[in-house]
Design a protein around this motif. Structure first.
Motif, mmCIF file in Angstrom:
data_model
loop_
_atom_site.group_PDB
_atom_site.id
_atom_site.type_symbol
_atom_site.label_atom_id
_atom_site.label_comp_id
_atom_site.label_asym_id
_atom_site.label_seq_id
_atom_site.Cartn_x
_atom_site.Cartn_y
_atom_site.Cartn_z
ATOM 1 N N PHE A 208 0.826 -1.205 0.000
ATOM 2 C CA PHE A 208 0.000 0.000 0.000
ATOM 3 C C PHE A 208 0.863 1.258 0.000
ATOM 4 O O PHE A 208 0.541 2.251 -0.663
ATOM 5 C CB PHE A 208 -0.908 -0.023 1.234
ATOM 6 C CG PHE A 208 -1.759 1.202 1.396
ATOM 7 C CD1 PHE A 208 -2.928 1.348 0.668
ATOM 8 C CD2 PHE A 208 -1.397 2.206 2.286
ATOM 9 C CE1 PHE A 208 -3.716 2.480 0.824
ATOM 10 C CE2 PHE A 208 -2.174 3.337 2.448
ATOM 11 C CZ PHE A 208 -3.347 3.462 1.715
ATOM 12 N N ALA A 209 1.974 1.216 0.753
ATOM 13 C CA ALA A 209 2.793 2.420 0.923
ATOM 14 C C ALA A 209 3.560 2.794 -0.337
ATOM 15 O O ALA A 209 3.688 3.983 -0.665
ATOM 16 C CB ALA A 209 3.754 2.228 2.091
ATOM 17 N N LEU A 210 4.090 1.815 -1.040
ATOM 18 C CA LEU A 210 4.958 2.132 -2.181
ATOM 19 C C LEU A 210 4.252 2.949 -3.262
ATOM 20 O O LEU A 210 4.821 3.949 -3.742
ATOM 21 C CB LEU A 210 5.551 0.843 -2.770
ATOM 22 C CG LEU A 210 6.516 0.068 -1.870
ATOM 23 C CD1 LEU A 210 7.171 -1.062 -2.647
ATOM 24 C CD2 LEU A 210 7.585 0.981 -1.271
ATOM 25 N N VAL A 215 6.114 4.818 -6.456
ATOM 26 C CA VAL A 215 7.135 3.811 -6.714
ATOM 27 C C VAL A 215 6.491 2.582 -7.348
ATOM 28 O O VAL A 215 5.397 2.170 -6.944
ATOM 29 C CB VAL A 215 7.847 3.414 -5.402
ATOM 30 C CG1 VAL A 215 8.847 2.289 -5.641
ATOM 31 C CG2 VAL A 215 8.538 4.624 -4.796
ATOM 32 N N ASN A 216 7.155 1.991 -8.338
ATOM 33 C CA ASN A 216 6.660 0.743 -8.908
ATOM 34 C C ASN A 216 6.589 -0.341 -7.837
ATOM 35 O O ASN A 216 7.446 -0.416 -6.956
ATOM 36 C CB ASN A 216 7.572 0.267 -10.045
ATOM 37 C CG ASN A 216 7.338 1.035 -11.324
ATOM 38 O OD1 ASN A 216 6.546 1.974 -11.369
ATOM 39 N ND2 ASN A 216 8.040 0.662 -12.376
ATOM 40 N N LEU A 217 5.574 -1.178 -7.934
ATOM 41 C CA LEU A 217 5.386 -2.263 -6.976
ATOM 42 C C LEU A 217 5.624 -3.584 -7.684
ATOM 43 O O LEU A 217 4.841 -3.992 -8.533
ATOM 44 C CB LEU A 217 3.971 -2.219 -6.392
ATOM 45 C CG LEU A 217 3.604 -3.335 -5.416
ATOM 46 C CD1 LEU A 217 4.461 -3.275 -4.161
ATOM 47 C CD2 LEU A 217 2.131 -3.266 -5.047
ATOM 48 N N SER A 218 6.721 -4.233 -7.365
ATOM 49 C CA SER A 218 7.075 -5.529 -7.962
ATOM 50 C C SER A 218 7.014 -5.481 -9.483
ATOM 51 O O SER A 218 6.550 -6.412 -10.137
ATOM 52 C CB SER A 218 6.152 -6.629 -7.430
ATOM 53 O OG SER A 218 6.273 -6.762 -6.032
ATOM 54 N N TYR A 227 1.976 11.542 -9.353
ATOM 55 C CA TYR A 227 3.411 11.832 -9.337
ATOM 56 C C TYR A 227 4.190 10.523 -9.272
ATOM 57 O O TYR A 227 3.646 9.464 -8.975
ATOM 58 C CB TYR A 227 3.793 12.733 -8.165
ATOM 59 C CG TYR A 227 3.387 12.210 -6.810
ATOM 60 C CD1 TYR A 227 4.184 11.305 -6.118
ATOM 61 C CD2 TYR A 227 2.203 12.636 -6.213
ATOM 62 C CE1 TYR A 227 3.809 10.820 -4.883
ATOM 63 C CE2 TYR A 227 1.825 12.154 -4.966
ATOM 64 C CZ TYR A 227 2.622 11.251 -4.311
ATOM 65 O OH TYR A 227 2.250 10.771 -3.087
ATOM 66 N N GLU A 228 5.466 10.631 -9.591
ATOM 67 C CA GLU A 228 6.338 9.462 -9.603
ATOM 68 C C GLU A 228 7.660 9.819 -8.930
ATOM 69 O O GLU A 228 8.123 10.962 -9.025
ATOM 70 C CB GLU A 228 6.582 9.016 -11.040
ATOM 71 C CG GLU A 228 7.414 7.745 -11.171
ATOM 72 C CD GLU A 228 7.523 7.288 -12.619
ATOM 73 O OE1 GLU A 228 8.543 6.656 -12.960
ATOM 74 O OE2 GLU A 228 6.602 7.585 -13.403
ATOM 75 N N LEU A 229 8.233 8.854 -8.235
ATOM 76 C CA LEU A 229 9.519 9.084 -7.581
ATOM 77 C C LEU A 229 10.639 8.835 -8.586
ATOM 78 O O LEU A 229 10.778 7.736 -9.108
ATOM 79 C CB LEU A 229 9.678 8.152 -6.375
ATOM 80 C CG LEU A 229 10.851 8.466 -5.439
ATOM 81 C CD1 LEU A 229 10.606 9.795 -4.725
ATOM 82 C CD2 LEU A 229 11.039 7.354 -4.418
ATOM 83 N N ARG A 230 11.413 9.887 -8.855
ATOM 84 C CA ARG A 230 12.556 9.783 -9.751
ATOM 85 C C ARG A 230 13.845 9.724 -8.919
ATOM 86 O O ARG A 230 13.920 10.303 -7.836
ATOM 87 C CB ARG A 230 12.607 10.983 -10.689
ATOM 88 C CG ARG A 230 11.367 11.181 -11.541
ATOM 89 C CD ARG A 230 11.255 10.145 -12.621
ATOM 90 N NE ARG A 230 10.179 10.485 -13.555
ATOM 91 C CZ ARG A 230 9.792 9.704 -14.554
ATOM 92 N NH1 ARG A 230 10.406 8.545 -14.757
ATOM 93 N NH2 ARG A 230 8.814 10.081 -15.357
#
Length: 272
Positions: A208-210, A215-218, A227-230
């Motif tokens: 749930f947190a990722l 952040v991509n999950l698996s 938004y996305e974490l770069r």
């Protein structure tokens, strides 16, 4: 009466066959209309439900307690403690690169009706976490722990857990090792509490947190937050296309969570 070795093998074999066939059938039926991420989560839950329901009905009393899902006064507490601990761990390990400038947020296109989509994805992740725990740590896993011992069961089951995720997008050797580590952690969480609520909570809380951090999950991209974490760091720390679970940061998290689970389980036993 403890079942003999042949009886144990028969029960475990039936569970594995039912789970494997059900997973294939549900995946084939769902993927054309649901997509790969939703299919992966919900087919695992459906296959686990079928495998557990049939085997405990045949060999046990047919109750949820026979597969570690009996509801007790500590069940909700174990689930919430697991979910909260995993979410806190994911947040802490990501705040470090954000604060140090090795990672940053970047806006990306998101789906319409963001909150409805977020609620739906959250439910899918919950069912996916519960399904994987029932599949890898359900009736067959628990029967083997009683029959051949804890670590003789946890380690092979964790290896299967890692192998099962090797087909995910952008999987790497490190992501497989980390998934194996998660399998050991989740199996140990069952061992400490003798129930699946803590493992399900840990599994769900992490998953749930990722996506909240973009952040991509698996290997799967959720894309529900806008938004996305770069990263300004290499794949060894970011996990690359697989996401955080393919990084050394997750390796550290798994080790830390092992000690957290040890304390949670000890506290649960003492308060039970």
């Amino acid at each position: 009466m403890t079942p003999d070795k042949f009886g144990i093998a028969l029960r475990v074999g039936l569970f594995v066959i039912l789970g494997w066939i059900s997973l294939i059938l549900f995946s084939l039926a769902m993927q054309p209309v649901a997509g790969i991420m939703i299919t992966s989560a919900l087919s695992a839950f459906a296959a686990a439900a079928v495998a557990n329901a049939i085997t405990v009905r045949i060999y046990e009393r047919g109750r949820l307690s026979d597969l570690g899902l009996g509801w007790t006064q500590t069940s909700l507490r174990e689930f919430l403690m697991g979910a909260g601990t995993a979410m806190l761990a994911a947040s802490a390990i990501l705040l470090i690169p954000l604060a140090s400038g090795f990672a940053y947020f970047e806006p990306v296109p998101s789906v319409e009706h963001r909150w409805a989509s977020f609620a739906f994805v959250s439910m899918v992740l919950l069912f996916g976490a519960a399904g994987e725990e029932m599949l890898f740590h359900g009736y067959a896993f628990q029967l083997l722990i009683r029959s051949i011992g804890a670590w003789a069961t946890i380690l092979p089951a964790s290896a299967l857990f890692g192998i099962a995720h090797m087909g995910n997008p952008n999987a790497t050797l490190l992501s497989t090792i980390n998934t194996f580590g998660w399998g050991v952690l989740l199996g140990y969480a069952y061992l400490r509490t003798q129930a699946l609520w803590l493992p399900i909570g840990l599994h769900f809380g992490w998953n749930f947190a990722l996506p909240l951090f973009g952040v991509n999950l698996s290997g799967f991209t959720m894309g529900v937050t806008g938004y996305e974490l770069r990263w300004r760091a290499g794949a060894l720390w970011s996990g690359g296309g697989y996401g955080l679970e393919g990084s050394l940061l997750t390796t550290l998290v798994v080790v830390a969570l092992f000690f957290a689970v040890r304390r949670i389980g000890k506290w649960e036993v003492g308060s039970g």
